[in-house]
Write a protein that holds these residues in place. Sequence first.
Motif, PDB file in Angstrom:
ATOM      1  N   LEU A  16       0.818  -1.166   0.127  1.00 29.27           N
ATOM      2  CA  LEU A  16       0.066   0.107  -0.025  1.00 29.27           C
ATOM      3  C   LEU A  16       0.836   1.346   0.129  1.00 29.27           C
ATOM      4  O   LEU A  16       1.909   1.363   0.835  1.00 29.27           O
ATOM      5  CB  LEU A  16      -0.936  -0.199   1.365  1.00 29.27           C
ATOM      6  N   ALA A  17       0.637   1.980  -1.016  1.00 32.03           N
ATOM      7  CA  ALA A  17       1.488   3.335  -1.101  1.00 32.03           C
ATOM      8  C   ALA A  17       0.463   4.546  -1.525  1.00 32.03           C
ATOM      9  O   ALA A  17       0.672   5.146  -2.637  1.00 32.03           O
ATOM     10  CB  ALA A  17       2.524   3.097  -2.203  1.00 32.03           C
ATOM     11  N   PRO A  18      -0.434   4.647  -0.775  1.00 35.26           N
ATOM     12  CA  PRO A  18      -1.543   5.635  -1.086  1.00 35.26           C
ATOM     13  C   PRO A  18      -1.091   7.155  -0.802  1.00 35.26           C
ATOM     14  O   PRO A  18      -2.093   7.862  -1.173  1.00 35.26           O
ATOM     15  CB  PRO A  18      -2.765   5.049  -0.404  1.00 35.26           C
ATOM     16  N   GLY A  19       0.123   7.678  -0.128  1.00 35.94           N
ATOM     17  CA  GLY A  19       0.287   8.882   0.248  1.00 35.94           C
ATOM     18  C   GLY A  19      -0.749   9.206   1.285  1.00 35.94           C
ATOM     19  O   GLY A  19      -1.166   8.540   2.251  1.00 35.94           O
ATOM     20  N   ILE A  20      -1.173  10.473   1.075  1.00 34.30           N
ATOM     21  CA  ILE A  20      -1.914  11.200   2.160  1.00 34.30           C
ATOM     22  C   ILE A  20      -3.284  11.873   1.987  1.00 34.30           C
ATOM     23  O   ILE A  20      -3.551  11.853   0.641  1.00 34.30           O
ATOM     24  CB  ILE A  20      -1.010  12.473   2.838  1.00 34.30           C
ATOM     25  N   SER A  21      -4.032  11.959   3.048  1.00 33.65           N
ATOM     26  CA  SER A  21      -5.050  12.892   2.568  1.00 33.65           C
ATOM     27  C   SER A  21      -5.275  13.862   3.698  1.00 33.65           C
ATOM     28  O   SER A  21      -4.488  14.025   4.790  1.00 33.65           O
ATOM     29  CB  SER A  21      -6.520  12.042   2.835  1.00 33.65           C
ATOM     30  N   PHE A  22      -5.902  14.967   3.532  1.00 36.32           N
ATOM     31  CA  PHE A  22      -6.203  16.188   4.282  1.00 36.32           C
ATOM     32  C   PHE A  22      -7.397  16.132   5.226  1.00 36.32           C
ATOM     33  O   PHE A  22      -8.305  16.092   4.830  1.00 36.32           O
ATOM     34  CB  PHE A  22      -6.002  17.286   3.301  1.00 36.32           C
ATOM     35  N   ASP A  23      -7.089  16.641   6.520  1.00 32.43           N
ATOM     36  CA  ASP A  23      -8.299  16.761   7.326  1.00 32.43           C
ATOM     37  C   ASP A  23      -8.923  18.339   6.841  1.00 32.43           C
ATOM     38  O   ASP A  23      -8.437  19.050   6.561  1.00 32.43           O
ATOM     39  CB  ASP A  23      -7.646  17.132   8.783  1.00 32.43           C
ATOM     40  N   ASP A  24     -10.388  18.098   7.247  1.00 35.74           N
ATOM     41  CA  ASP A  24     -10.977  19.469   7.242  1.00 35.74           C
ATOM     42  C   ASP A  24     -10.492  19.941   8.727  1.00 35.74           C
ATOM     43  O   ASP A  24     -10.422  19.704   9.661  1.00 35.74           O
ATOM     44  CB  ASP A  24     -12.569  19.183   7.597  1.00 35.74           C
ATOM     45  N   ALA A  25      -9.934  21.378   8.526  1.00 35.71           N
ATOM     46  CA  ALA A  25      -9.282  21.964   9.792  1.00 35.71           C
ATOM     47  C   ALA A  25      -9.490  23.366   9.583  1.00 35.71           C
ATOM     48  O   ALA A  25      -9.582  23.986   8.677  1.00 35.71           O
ATOM     49  CB  ALA A  25      -7.941  21.435   9.649  1.00 35.71           C
ATOM     50  N   TYR A  26      -9.286  24.062  10.698  1.00 30.93           N
ATOM     51  CA  TYR A  26      -9.440  25.569  10.921  1.00 30.93           C
ATOM     52  C   TYR A  26     -10.577  26.264  10.513  1.00 30.93           C
ATOM     53  O   TYR A  26     -10.445  27.450  10.054  1.00 30.93           O
ATOM     54  CB  TYR A  26      -8.157  26.271  10.206  1.00 30.93           C
ATOM     55  N   GLY A  27     -11.648  25.366  10.233  1.00 31.05           N
ATOM     56  CA  GLY A  27     -12.955  25.838   9.716  1.00 31.05           C
ATOM     57  C   GLY A  27     -13.151  25.789   8.415  1.00 31.05           C
ATOM     58  O   GLY A  27     -13.956  26.353   7.592  1.00 31.05           O
ATOM     59  N   LEU A  28     -12.128  25.167   7.576  1.00 34.11           N
ATOM     60  CA  LEU A  28     -12.099  24.822   6.027  1.00 34.11           C
ATOM     61  C   LEU A  28     -12.486  23.543   5.841  1.00 34.11           C
ATOM     62  O   LEU A  28     -12.147  22.568   6.593  1.00 34.11           O
ATOM     63  CB  LEU A  28     -10.826  25.232   5.693  1.00 34.11           C
ATOM     64  N   THR A  29     -12.966  23.063   4.686  1.00 39.66           N
ATOM     65  CA  THR A  29     -13.384  21.840   4.020  1.00 39.66           C
ATOM     66  C   THR A  29     -12.751  21.669   2.901  1.00 39.66           C
ATOM     67  O   THR A  29     -12.125  22.569   2.146  1.00 39.66           O
ATOM     68  CB  THR A  29     -14.806  21.840   3.835  1.00 39.66           C
ATOM     69  N   THR A  30     -12.515  20.527   2.251  1.00 38.53           N
ATOM     70  CA  THR A  30     -12.124  20.326   0.899  1.00 38.53           C
ATOM     71  C   THR A  30     -12.498  21.183  -0.129  1.00 38.53           C
ATOM     72  O   THR A  30     -11.650  21.683  -1.112  1.00 38.53           O
ATOM     73  CB  THR A  30     -12.360  18.708   0.492  1.00 38.53           C
ATOM     74  N   ALA A  31     -13.790  21.536  -0.181  1.00 36.33           N
ATOM     75  CA  ALA A  31     -14.210  22.607  -0.935  1.00 36.33           C
ATOM     76  C   ALA A  31     -13.513  23.846  -1.063  1.00 36.33           C
ATOM     77  O   ALA A  31     -13.113  24.613  -2.153  1.00 36.33           O
ATOM     78  CB  ALA A  31     -15.927  22.789  -0.734  1.00 36.33           C
ATOM     79  N   ASP A  32     -13.209  24.243   0.053  1.00 36.84           N
ATOM     80  CA  ASP A  32     -12.259  25.649   0.331  1.00 36.84           C
ATOM     81  C   ASP A  32     -10.794  25.250  -0.170  1.00 36.84           C
ATOM     82  O   ASP A  32     -10.388  26.195  -0.810  1.00 36.84           O
ATOM     83  CB  ASP A  32     -12.148  26.064   1.855  1.00 36.84           C
ATOM     84  N   TYR A  33     -10.452  24.159   0.057  1.00 34.82           N
ATOM     85  CA  TYR A  33      -8.982  23.977  -0.134  1.00 34.82           C
ATOM     86  C   TYR A  33      -9.012  23.941  -1.808  1.00 34.82           C
ATOM     87  O   TYR A  33      -8.064  24.564  -2.574  1.00 34.82           O
ATOM     88  CB  TYR A  33      -8.413  22.475   0.106  1.00 34.82           C
ATOM     89  N   ASP A  34      -9.966  23.460  -2.430  1.00 39.43           N
ATOM     90  CA  ASP A  34     -10.023  23.374  -3.952  1.00 39.43           C
ATOM     91  C   ASP A  34     -10.315  24.876  -4.735  1.00 39.43           C
ATOM     92  O   ASP A  34      -9.848  24.936  -5.698  1.00 39.43           O
ATOM     93  CB  ASP A  34     -11.298  22.469  -4.288  1.00 39.43           C
ATOM     94  N   ALA A  35     -11.105  25.472  -4.030  1.00 32.76           N
ATOM     95  CA  ALA A  35     -11.458  26.739  -4.490  1.00 32.76           C
ATOM     96  C   ALA A  35     -11.137  28.089  -3.929  1.00 32.76           C
ATOM     97  O   ALA A  35     -10.987  29.121  -4.726  1.00 32.76           O
ATOM     98  CB  ALA A  35     -13.098  26.806  -4.757  1.00 32.76           C
ATOM     99  N   ARG A  36     -10.935  28.049  -2.631  1.00 29.99           N
ATOM    100  CA  ARG A  36     -10.487  29.552  -2.053  1.00 29.99           C
ATOM    101  C   ARG A  36      -9.193  29.562  -1.317  1.00 29.99           C
ATOM    102  O   ARG A  36      -8.378  30.436  -1.602  1.00 29.99           O
ATOM    103  CB  ARG A  36     -11.620  29.743  -1.303  1.00 29.99           C
ATOM    104  N   THR A  37      -8.785  28.493  -0.468  1.00 26.77           N
ATOM    105  CA  THR A  37      -7.779  28.538   0.184  1.00 26.77           C
ATOM    106  C   THR A  37      -6.954  27.263   0.159  1.00 26.77           C
ATOM    107  O   THR A  37      -7.195  26.215   0.862  1.00 26.77           O
ATOM    108  CB  THR A  37      -8.282  28.667   1.804  1.00 26.77           C
TER     109      THR A  37
END
Length: 472
Positions: free
Chosen positions: A160-181
């Motif tokens: 297994l070599a899947p790398g990492i995934s990112f937490d929803d943190a600091y009041g942000l979600t994946t949608a924010d990471y993709d579009a704004r922050t």
Amino acid sequence: MNTFKITNELSRRQWMAVAAGGLAAGLVPLTGRADGDRAPSRRPNTPTAPLATTAISGKKVVVVGGGMAGMTAAKYLRLWGGKGLEVTLVEPEALYTSSIMSNLVLNGSRTIAGLQYSRETLARRYGVVARTGRLTAINRAARSLTLSDGSSLGYDRLVLAPGISFDDAYGLTTADYDARTPHAWRGGAQTTLLRQQITAMQDRDIFVMTIPKAPYRCPPGPYERACVVADHLKSSGRAGCQVVVLDENPVIQAERHTFETAFAGLHAGVIRYIPNVTGIQIDPASKVVTYVDGVGGTQVINARVVNPIVPHRAAGSEAGGWLAQAGLNNSADGRWAMVNVLSYESTLVGAEGIHVIGDASSCGMPKAGHVANQEAKICADAIIRLLSGAQPDPQPVANSACYSPITASSASWLTAVYQYDPIDRRMKIASNGGQTLVNGVAATATEAASVSQENFKDMGTWFNTLMKDTLA
Ligand SMILES: Cc1cc2nc3c(=O)[nH]c(=O)nc-3n(C[C@H](O)[C@H](O)[C@H](O)COP(=O)(O)OP(=O)(O)OC[C@H]3O[C@@H](n4cnc5c(N)ncnc54)[C@H](O)[C@@H]3O)c2cc1C
């Protein structure tokens, strides 16, 4: 220099690009297309690499994740294991986008397209079977996997070599990471978005970056990014801009001398480094950042660009994720896979035959692409020994090199040799070139005495060599 033959598949121009390490998309024809999860396995033609002759016969290894760790593992399992070892590489993305060097996309000296690599050579040269898809479940008892198209794959050994995934943190979600922050902590569209946001900065604007508590991917990477962005803002004529680094750690986590010198010297007045930060909150719309400083005071920054490098974890280890369902995220905090570093086999009872490499595992070495390449080779060697009825090498040694751009034309470096510490059963830094550890106490990595243009040039050579070793 790579020695593989020019075939009909490669024109001379393409061959020259491959030989020079320029394996960018478009230069090498793909057998892997972005044709969805239902694409059939691609059976390789006769491999052209000189595969080892071994006694292994009729064995199957499945490698999940075609990144730095997974590509290296697939290549070396075939090269060292020979034709009797069928190796299947499961990966959803048609091209690999390197995170290494992606900080240089932010100042315009590289592009994401230029950091994209075909995995075609793994199939053509080594006979790795490419399977387009995503792992969704592991049946440990049956030694089989379920893929995103509902199909199953059996294995004798699973890597297994899947790398990492990112937490929803600091009041942000994946949608924010993709579009704004954007965190842009995996090379790709978010990196390009962050580049666009930096390009739009005006005089006296503030760029805020956050750094999560260690361990995180690429220890020097955030500090390197701060330097690259500060240098770019200055050299592109923006006056009075600031790069504020909010670090949840108490000190700089790698190349401390280099970055302390750069922050206080070359980038003084632009980079503001704040350690021991807690309580970060980010409003993705207004870009207002709130945090608690090291002495308990609440601070507020009105930023123009916010780059939250949010806490991350082994991909699949989030609640309900496939790694978690299989119980393989067995570190104390549930974020990483604990492994026996002689073989990278999971330490979970009942998970025999499952190995975890790269950023997803916890082994004592930093989460870095060069290290992922090394872990993959130790793991491949151990699997071949185990399938041959032998034991893994009891004294593995690995090395790591890392270059950090400090400006658009200068860089520093960090290097270390790691070896197995039988007391703690972890990989630890040996002081120099494999010297024996004393009472299990690790030495420290060596960093460049100064930042130079020569280091910047060497960085390109190191990167091309690493990528060639990983996938060509
Ligand atoms: C800005 C930046 C700069 C960096 N600079 C350096 C550097 O100078 N030197 C260095 O050594 N390292 C550097 N790194 C770190 C390096 O990129 C990572 O450590 C390395 O990529 C880890 O390799 P990996 O194989 O574990 O993960 P990855 O390379 O991320 O690969 C994981 C792969 O798994 C696939 N995958 C995920 N889930 C599934 C699934 N369910 N099924 C199938 N496939 C799946 C993904 O699509 C991906 O292709 C840097 C990182 C960043 C962000």
